[in-house]
Scaffold this active site. Structure first.
Site, short mmCIF file in Angstrom:
data_model
loop_
_atom_site.label_atom_id
_atom_site.label_comp_id
_atom_site.label_asym_id
_atom_site.label_seq_id
_atom_site.Cartn_x
_atom_site.Cartn_y
_atom_site.Cartn_z
N ASP A 104 8.31 -7.29 -8.90
CA ASP A 104 9.00 -6.86 -7.70
C ASP A 104 9.38 -8.05 -6.82
OD1 ASP A 104 9.96 -4.46 -6.84
OD2 ASP A 104 8.32 -4.04 -5.48
N ASP B 169 7.28 3.15 -6.35
CA ASP B 169 6.31 3.03 -5.26
C ASP B 169 5.36 4.23 -5.22
OD1 ASP B 169 7.49 0.68 -4.45
OD2 ASP B 169 8.91 1.68 -3.14
#
Length: 500
Positions: free
Chosen positions: A351, A411
């Site tokens: 990420d 997420d």
């Protein structure tokens, strides 16, 4: 479905960033009674012009549509046509400031430059154009066409730029959806684990249970391989987005329909009514499950057809997305805390690298993750791997392709796999849900930290940057405090002698 879904779901452990350019609003008003109004997105350079923050201080100008010209020469426009008007011309052939100087010399009071490509920041060398003082803004060509269709040919326009709100209450809805999905997915995984343990303890049920079991277990090696595949997939999306986006949409429809079916079938299975069956090819199936399958397929098809309808399609996308995340968290099993640490750690690095490091590599200085999120090269199709909730506070971002608060499925799924492991470990060790509850609370705290930093920095954040440390550290502390770290790290295998 599991492998294909996992491949693209984990690409989106990210709150999508806000645009870096100066965003504003063109407020257009028609000539009818009462006048019809509509807002459109503009991009401007705040170092060249300061726009009012509200309509109270804005000055309206009559719009002159000159999109048939690029205005690189004053000879392109009849004398007096621009006097005291807002003028819209096409982008190209010369710089913004050259167009502005010509428009200003012809008496225009505002210059709009229509672009058929994606809107980008306005940046030219202002030093040689200090005499240019009229407002300059970039607007989509399609918005000019829409303006004429909706408001007619006689349109008055003005520019303003309301500030971004400190906090948008749509974030509260995002928070509740995320925490609910993670908590329910972890709990469902624990229920499945309890049923497995009962089946192991009862030889008569063992074979039947194993036939029904659809779990997929990740080992450390497959975790590493999976993250590598994610990296390759994201790069491929960056270069071949306009083709692969439709592949992702198709996969989402299939995976979400199956996930919605699995979620609702689990609920229907607890209802002791309507259990009539039909027999086909020596197999029996409940009639209500046939209707359920048709309903789930129809929901996915309706979303696919109307996915760009912003008024209500987001509701259907969120329902399908929550079902996908729930089914994913329940189905994919992390065998031990070691695998969880490897998965969450590598995806955190993934990420951060694709958000913060790749801008130093790409030619245009944009991160690969942000480009894919926005749809490279102005592609109107967006990857359907986010929870979307309409923004409740009005700002310049509202008409600028950001009328929604967004949270990537990654997420939810990635920390959710750790929460699910904690719940299964609770079941295996009969630890009164202490790991599950603590990890769920840690996830909620990580989400709050993400939103706080988002509000302070005014730009999107890789949510895993906060979620991963919160959940991993909390789980580790609980295991250490209970003196179960070794067992928690290696995982607890089934014991044949287990009894409920």
């Amino acid at each position: 479905m599991g492998a294909a879904g996992l491949l693209w779901a984990a690409l989106w452990a990210l709150l999508l960033p806000l645009a870096a350019a100066d965003e504003g609003i063109l407020h257009a008003s028609g000539s009818g009674v009462p006048p019809v109004t509509k807002d459109y997105c503009i991009i401007y350079n705040s170092s060249w012009v300061s726009l009012p923050k509200t309509l109270d201080n804005a000055t309206f100008r009559t719009l002159e549509n000159l999109t048939s010209t690029v205005l690189c020469s004053s000879a392109e426009v009849p004398s007096g046509l621009m006097k005291d008007k807002a003028v819209v011309v096409m982008r190209g052939n010369c710089t913004f400031l050259e167009k502005a100087r010509i428009a200003q010399s012809l008496g225009a009071k505002m210059l709009l430059i229509a672009s058929k490509s994606r809107l980008s920041a306005i940046s030219d060398n202002k030093t040689d154009f200090e005499d240019v003082t009229l407002p300059i803004a970039l607007i989509r060509y399609n918005d000019i066409v829409d303006m004429q269709l909706v408001l007619g040919n006689e349109v008055n326009v003005t520019l303003y730029s309301p500030p971004l709100p400190e906090f948008d209450y749509s974030m509260v809805v995002i928070f509740l959806i995320a925490v609910f999905t993670v908590a329910l997915g972890g709990y469902w995984s624990g229920v499945a684990e309890l049923e497995n343990l009962k089946a192991v303890a009862s030889p008569g049920e063992r074979e039947t249970r194993w036939k029904k079991e659809e779990n997929v277990t990740f080992t450390p090696v497959t975790v590493i391989l999976f993250v590598v595949i994610c990296c390759v997939m994201l790069v491929l999306l960056y270069f071949f987005y306009k083709w692969l986006v439709y592949v992702i949409i198709s996969v989402f429809c299939l995976a979400s329909a199956m996930s919605l079916y699995n979620c609702l079938a689990a609920l229907i299975g607890e209802i002791p009514f309507g259990q009539c069956r039909i027999t086909c090819s020596n197999k029996t199936i409940e009639v209500r499950l046939i209707f359920l399958a048709i309903f789930c397929i129809a929901a996915a098809v309706v979303w696919a057809v109307f996915r760009n309808e912003d008024r209500w399609a987001w509701i259907l996308q969120d329902i399908l997305g929550v079902a996908f995340c729930l089914n994913f968290i329940k189905t994919l099993k992390m065998p031990n805390f070691k695998s969880c640490v490897i998965l969450l750690g590598l995806l955190l690095l993934y990420d951060v690298f694709f958000v913060f490091i790749t801008p130093f590599i790409t030619k245009n200085g944009a991160s690969i993750m942000v480009e894919v999120a926005a749809g490279p090269f102005g592609n109107s199709e967006k990857l359907p791997v986010v929870i979307r909730v309409p923004r409740l506070e009005h700002s310049a971002s509202t008409p600028c392709d950001l009328p929604f608060s967004l949270l990537g499925f990654g997420d939810i799924i990635v920390p959710g796999l750790l929460v699910a492991y904690c719940r299964r470990f609770d079941v295996q060790t009969r630890s009164s849900s202490v790991y599950y509850i603590s990890c769920t609370i840690a996830y909620a705290v990580g989400m709050v930290l993400t939103f706080i930093v988002l509000a302070l920095m005014k730009m999107g954040q890789p949510a895993l940057l906060y979620l991963v440390p919160c959940t991993l550290i909390t789980s580790s502390l609980i295991a250490w405090r209970r003196k179960e770290m070794k067992k928690f790290w290696k995982g607890s295998s089934y014991q044949v002698g287990w009894r409920p």
